[in-house]
Design a protein around this motif. Structure first.
Motif, mmCIF file in Angstrom:
data_model
loop_
_atom_site.group_PDB
_atom_site.id
_atom_site.type_symbol
_atom_site.label_atom_id
_atom_site.label_comp_id
_atom_site.label_asym_id
_atom_site.label_seq_id
_atom_site.Cartn_x
_atom_site.Cartn_y
_atom_site.Cartn_z
ATOM 1 N N GLY A 12 29.363 35.355 48.252
ATOM 2 C CA GLY A 12 30.348 36.410 48.349
ATOM 3 C C GLY A 12 31.796 35.975 48.342
ATOM 4 O O GLY A 12 32.129 34.815 48.098
ATOM 5 N N LEU A 13 32.663 36.954 48.597
ATOM 6 C CA LEU A 13 34.104 36.732 48.548
ATOM 7 C C LEU A 13 34.549 35.599 49.459
ATOM 8 O O LEU A 13 35.357 34.759 49.070
ATOM 9 C CB LEU A 13 34.842 38.017 48.956
ATOM 10 N N VAL A 14 34.038 35.594 50.686
ATOM 11 C CA VAL A 14 34.482 34.600 51.674
ATOM 12 C C VAL A 14 33.485 33.455 51.816
ATOM 13 O O VAL A 14 33.631 32.609 52.696
ATOM 14 C CB VAL A 14 34.725 35.276 53.043
ATOM 15 N N GLN A 15 32.465 33.456 50.941
ATOM 16 C CA GLN A 15 31.460 32.383 50.930
ATOM 17 C C GLN A 15 30.818 32.178 52.306
ATOM 18 O O GLN A 15 30.842 31.096 52.902
ATOM 19 C CB GLN A 15 32.066 31.074 50.421
ATOM 20 N N VAL A 32 40.341 33.682 49.796
ATOM 21 C CA VAL A 32 39.365 34.215 48.838
ATOM 22 C C VAL A 32 39.597 33.624 47.447
ATOM 23 O O VAL A 32 38.633 33.333 46.714
ATOM 24 C CB VAL A 32 39.431 35.758 48.795
ATOM 25 N N ASP A 33 40.852 33.414 47.082
ATOM 26 C CA ASP A 33 41.156 32.778 45.794
ATOM 27 C C ASP A 33 40.437 31.431 45.684
ATOM 28 O O ASP A 33 39.837 31.105 44.644
ATOM 29 C CB ASP A 33 42.663 32.558 45.645
ATOM 30 N N HIS A 34 40.516 30.645 46.743
ATOM 31 C CA HIS A 34 39.908 29.314 46.723
ATOM 32 C C HIS A 34 38.388 29.366 46.851
ATOM 33 O O HIS A 34 37.682 28.557 46.239
ATOM 34 C CB HIS A 34 40.480 28.463 47.862
ATOM 35 N N GLY A 49 37.354 33.172 44.038
ATOM 36 C CA GLY A 49 38.119 33.758 42.939
ATOM 37 C C GLY A 49 37.973 35.266 42.898
ATOM 38 O O GLY A 49 38.053 35.870 41.827
ATOM 39 N N TRP A 50 37.743 35.907 44.051
ATOM 40 C CA TRP A 50 37.557 37.339 44.194
ATOM 41 C C TRP A 50 36.303 37.867 43.491
ATOM 42 O O TRP A 50 36.217 39.031 43.119
ATOM 43 C CB TRP A 50 38.788 38.123 43.734
ATOM 44 N N GLN A 94 40.562 43.841 45.593
ATOM 45 C CA GLN A 94 41.799 43.501 46.297
ATOM 46 C C GLN A 94 42.416 44.740 46.958
ATOM 47 O O GLN A 94 42.976 44.648 48.058
ATOM 48 C CB GLN A 94 42.789 42.866 45.324
ATOM 49 N N ALA A 95 42.303 45.878 46.298
ATOM 50 C CA ALA A 95 42.826 47.130 46.864
ATOM 51 C C ALA A 95 42.071 47.475 48.149
ATOM 52 O O ALA A 95 42.668 47.956 49.129
ATOM 53 C CB ALA A 95 42.703 48.258 45.845
ATOM 54 N N MET A 96 40.772 47.233 48.146
ATOM 55 C CA MET A 96 39.978 47.446 49.372
ATOM 56 C C MET A 96 40.504 46.575 50.509
ATOM 57 O O MET A 96 40.685 47.029 51.634
ATOM 58 C CB MET A 96 38.505 47.087 49.111
ATOM 59 N N ALA A 97 40.723 45.301 50.188
ATOM 60 C CA ALA A 97 41.184 44.362 51.206
ATOM 61 C C ALA A 97 42.530 44.796 51.780
ATOM 62 O O ALA A 97 42.760 44.720 52.996
ATOM 63 C CB ALA A 97 41.291 42.961 50.615
ATOM 64 N N ARG A 98 43.432 45.275 50.924
ATOM 65 C CA ARG A 98 44.737 45.740 51.397
ATOM 66 C C ARG A 98 44.584 46.911 52.370
ATOM 67 O O ARG A 98 45.327 47.033 53.345
ATOM 68 C CB ARG A 98 45.616 46.159 50.213
ATOM 69 N N GLN A 99 43.618 47.784 52.078
ATOM 70 C CA GLN A 99 43.383 48.929 52.936
ATOM 71 C C GLN A 99 42.819 48.522 54.298
ATOM 72 O O GLN A 99 43.098 49.161 55.310
ATOM 73 C CB GLN A 99 42.357 49.883 52.287
ATOM 74 N N MET A 100 42.056 47.427 54.317
ATOM 75 C CA MET A 100 41.274 47.074 55.500
ATOM 76 C C MET A 100 41.976 46.142 56.481
ATOM 77 O O MET A 100 41.439 45.863 57.550
ATOM 78 C CB MET A 100 39.943 46.443 55.060
ATOM 79 N N MET A 101 43.171 45.670 56.129
ATOM 80 C CA MET A 101 43.831 44.734 57.048
ATOM 81 C C MET A 101 45.330 44.968 57.087
ATOM 82 O O MET A 101 45.895 45.607 56.178
ATOM 83 C CB MET A 101 43.535 43.287 56.639
#
Length: 235
Positions: free
Chosen positions: A183-186, A164-166, A169-170, A145-152
């Motif tokens: 993966g994360l985004v299926q 991603v939760d749906h 589930g990360w 999740q920290a990566m995702a925050r950095q990237m967007m």
């Protein structure tokens, strides 16, 4: 024998009336008069007043006139009907063109809006500068999740996170048993994410990069993708 009135044959034209009057004049021994006088005489005449040899001619003239009148009326009715159909067709054609123009304008408006959102998303991503992500053998949910925050952009993270939760589930190694999505985004197939990096199976940053690009390209932003997901339960 009953006396059948000549008017019963609807002698309406001057020709028919003149014919009847002439015949009546012959039968009565009088000289032919004007058309008006002849018509008056015809109105009071009966078939019995006309010589037998002329009755068929009188009847034929009357019936021919009736047929002509009926044909004229039928032609007028057909013309009126054709004009009405042409009017309706023209009105429908005009409405169809108007509807098509409105749909085209709406499509162009939506395309411009998507392009605007994509440009804004790309600009925000560029402003964030190089990423500082450590490559590891495995990653926790918090680290991913920290990566995702950095990237967007900050205002897009929650929408991205909701999807991603749906979807996974990360879990960056999540596999859909039915479809094979990964993966994360299926991503389906998961190998699509190779366009973002060869380590797409093991590096959540690569998956996030691919997923973010997909959402921006298709929906304008992660929040655009989340709106679609809420309405359809897929994106």
């Amino acid at each position: 024998m009953s006396r059948i009135s000549v008017r019963g044959f609807a002698v309406a034209s001057a020709t028919a009336v003149t014919t009847v009057g002439a015949v009546v004049g012959v039968a009565s021994g009088s000289q032919p008069g004007s058309v008006a006088n002849t018509e008056a005489a015809a109105a009071d005449a009966t078939i019995a007043d006309i010589p037998m040899g002329q009755q068929a001619q009188v009847e034929t003239a009357s019936l021919v006139q009736q047929a002509d009148d009926q044909s004229t009326q039928a032609d007028a009715a057909a013309l009126k009907s054709a004009q009405e159909e042409a009017r309706k067709a023209a009105a429908q054609s005009a409405q169809d063109k108007k509807d098509a123009a409105e749909k085209q304008l709406q499509a162009e408006k939506e395309a411009k809006e998507r392009e605007k959102l994509q440009t804004q998303a790309a600009s925000r991503s560029e402003d964030r500068g190089p990423l500082d992500i450590e490559v590891k053998a495995s990653y926790s949910i918090a680290e991913t999740q920290a990566m995702a925050r950095q990237m967007m952009p900050a205002d897009q993270f929650q929408c991205f996170s909701n999807i991603v939760d749906h979807e996974s589930g990360w879990n960056y190694k999540a596999v859909n048993a039915s479809s094979g999505a990964y993966g994360l985004v299926q991503a389906l197939p998961g190998s699509k994410m190779a366009s973002a990096g060869a380590d797409w199976q093991t590096n959540p940053a690569t998956q996030i990069k691919w997923g973010l690009g997909y959402m921006n390209d298709r929906y304008g932003s992660p929040c655009g993708a989340w709106s679609f997901w809420q309405a359809n339960s897929w994106y």
